[in-house]
Design a protein around this motif. Structure first.
Motif, PDB file in Angstrom:
ATOM      1  N   ALA A   1      -0.192  -0.654  -2.563  1.00  0.00           N
ATOM      2  CA  ALA A   1       0.432  -1.911  -2.970  1.00  0.00           C
ATOM      3  C   ALA A   1      -0.492  -3.104  -2.758  1.00  0.00           C
ATOM      4  O   ALA A   1      -0.378  -4.120  -3.461  1.00  0.00           O
ATOM      5  N   ARG A   2      -1.411  -3.005  -1.803  1.00  0.00           N
ATOM      6  CA  ARG A   2      -2.347  -4.113  -1.569  1.00  0.00           C
ATOM      7  C   ARG A   2      -3.206  -4.390  -2.806  1.00  0.00           C
ATOM      8  O   ARG A   2      -3.685  -5.506  -3.005  1.00  0.00           O
ATOM      9  N   GLU A   3      -3.427  -3.366  -3.628  1.00  0.00           N
ATOM     10  CA  GLU A   3      -4.242  -3.551  -4.833  1.00  0.00           C
ATOM     11  C   GLU A   3      -3.577  -4.497  -5.823  1.00  0.00           C
ATOM     12  O   GLU A   3      -4.248  -5.101  -6.668  1.00  0.00           O
ATOM     13  N   LEU A   4      -2.253  -4.629  -5.764  1.00  0.00           N
ATOM     14  CA  LEU A   4      -1.539  -5.542  -6.649  1.00  0.00           C
ATOM     15  C   LEU A   4      -1.546  -6.973  -6.133  1.00  0.00           C
ATOM     16  O   LEU A   4      -1.202  -7.900  -6.859  1.00  0.00           O
ATOM     17  N   PHE A   5      -1.930  -7.156  -4.877  1.00  0.00           N
ATOM     18  CA  PHE A   5      -1.927  -8.476  -4.249  1.00  0.00           C
ATOM     19  C   PHE A   5      -3.334  -9.018  -4.057  1.00  0.00           C
ATOM     20  O   PHE A   5      -3.600 -10.195  -4.276  1.00  0.00           O
ATOM     21  N   GLY A   6      -4.252  -8.157  -3.650  1.00  0.00           N
ATOM     22  CA  GLY A   6      -5.621  -8.590  -3.440  1.00  0.00           C
ATOM     23  C   GLY A   6      -5.863  -9.255  -2.106  1.00  0.00           C
ATOM     24  O   GLY A   6      -6.929  -9.803  -1.854  1.00  0.00           O
ATOM     25  N   GLY A   7      -4.876  -9.234  -1.229  1.00  0.00           N
ATOM     26  CA  GLY A   7      -5.019  -9.825   0.093  1.00  0.00           C
ATOM     27  C   GLY A   7      -4.454  -8.895   1.143  1.00  0.00           C
ATOM     28  O   GLY A   7      -4.100  -7.753   0.857  1.00  0.00           O
ATOM     29  N   PRO A   8      -4.364  -9.377   2.374  1.00  0.00           N
ATOM     30  CA  PRO A   8      -3.827  -8.521   3.444  1.00  0.00           C
ATOM     31  C   PRO A   8      -2.351  -8.228   3.241  1.00  0.00           C
ATOM     32  O   PRO A   8      -1.609  -9.038   2.674  1.00  0.00           O
ATOM     33  N   GLY A   9      -1.942  -7.072   3.710  1.00  0.00           N
ATOM     34  CA  GLY A   9      -0.548  -6.689   3.610  1.00  0.00           C
ATOM     35  C   GLY A   9       0.184  -6.959   4.907  1.00  0.00           C
ATOM     36  O   GLY A   9      -0.314  -7.670   5.788  1.00  0.00           O
ATOM     37  N   PRO A  10       1.365  -6.404   5.082  1.00  0.00           N
ATOM     38  CA  PRO A  10       2.102  -6.571   6.331  1.00  0.00           C
ATOM     39  C   PRO A  10       1.382  -5.875   7.479  1.00  0.00           C
ATOM     40  O   PRO A  10       0.534  -5.000   7.270  1.00  0.00           O
ATOM     41  N   ARG A  11       1.715  -6.253   8.691  1.00  0.00           N
ATOM     42  CA  ARG A  11       1.063  -5.700   9.874  1.00  0.00           C
ATOM     43  C   ARG A  11       1.363  -4.206  10.008  1.00  0.00           C
ATOM     44  O   ARG A  11       2.497  -3.774   9.858  1.00  0.00           O
ATOM     45  N   VAL A  12       0.316  -3.435  10.287  1.00  0.00           N
ATOM     46  CA  VAL A  12       0.455  -1.991  10.510  1.00  0.00           C
ATOM     47  C   VAL A  12       0.095  -1.697  11.960  1.00  0.00           C
ATOM     48  O   VAL A  12      -0.993  -2.056  12.421  1.00  0.00           O
TER      49      VAL A  12
END
Length: 268
Positions: free
Chosen positions: A53-64
């Motif tokens: 899903a990060r590929e659709l945003f191009g930025g950091p995702g939620p904390r893992v």
């Protein structure tokens, strides 16, 4: 086929599903990680990886977050004939040690060993988790839109957690147990550092160079009319399509794919 059965019932698979609400994997695959998107076809049960899903945003995702889950190592699989476990064991060894797929078929599956019963357990296990609230808040703040050429007609899922292991334990209590563990160690020794292998008479412990995923959990994603990934569906308690809702006290519901005794892999 994306789903393959190990046996009718297995205590290790039951423990993994019931305790951590994760779907067991047949093949370790680095693509199984938090925020991976995939589809499950209701007709041919194909599991197809779409991307992260990060590929659709191009930025950091939620904390893992990554935490240890030591209780898994106290659980062993049922006893299976060695010849029937090769498809599970060989790819896991390859992923743990970062070596080409070992030819265990030629090395240790002579007629004398194929019927030898063996048990599998996992050690040094951990869980990488993005919380459901974290994913939902991220999707609300950064609406993700599916590219126009992509039109998934099957159910769409997002991975929220993966569980991984750094060790694989193989044990047998048969009369040929010592011979089998010796043959196994010899088959792997040429491709791995000696310190990665620890053998006793009836047990072989393989310590990996990197964690190998053995299960995942996921949530269904419902694209809106404008193709935005904006809503997560928590499963109900009744079976739906290829999934069954599961609930543990104190945790959000997760999707359980396929039958309780089946292992999952990407079709492509």
């Amino acid at each position: 086929m994306a789903f393959s059965s190990l046996c009718k019932t297995d205590p290790l698979l039951d423990f993994i599903r019931d305790t951590y609400q994760v779907v067991p994997l047949r093949l370790p695959d680095a693509r199984w990680r938090p925020l991976a998107l995939f589809t499950v076809d209701r007709h041919d049960r194909a599991v197809r990886y779409l991307g992260n899903a990060r590929e659709l945003f191009g930025g950091p995702g939620p904390r893992v977050e990554t935490v240890k889950i030591p209780h898994v190592e106290y659980q062993r699989s049922a006893r299976h004939e060695w010849g029937l476990t090769l498809g599970v064991v060989a790819p896991f060894i390859s992923a743990l040690l970062g070596i080409p797929l070992p030819d265990l078929e030629a090395s240790v599956t002579a007629r004398a060993y194929r019927r030898t019963a063996i048990q599998i357990s996992l050690g040094r296990t951990s869980r990488s988790l993005a919380s459901v609230l974290g994913i939902a808040s991220w999707l609300e703040a950064h609406p993700l839109v599916l590219p126009a050429p992509l039109d998934p007609r099957a159910a769409l899922y997002i991975v929220d957690a993966t569980v991984s292991a750094r060790e694989l334990h193989l044990s047998t209590d048969s009369d040929r147990g010592s011979e089998l563990t010796a043959q196994l160690a010899a088959a792997i020794a040429g491709s791995a550092e000696p310190s990665r292998l620890a053998r006793s008479e009836t047990r072989l412990r393989i310590t990996g160079t990197a964690p190998a995923p053995f299960g995942f959990s996921c949530l269904e994603v419902a694209p809106s009319a404008d193709r935005t990934l904006a809503r997560l569906h928590l499963p109900e308690s009744a079976p739906r399509a290829a999934a069954t809702g599961v609930h543990l006290p104190g945790e959000e519901d997760r999707v359980q794919l396929a039958a309780a005794n089946e292992l999952t892999e990407f079709d492509s």
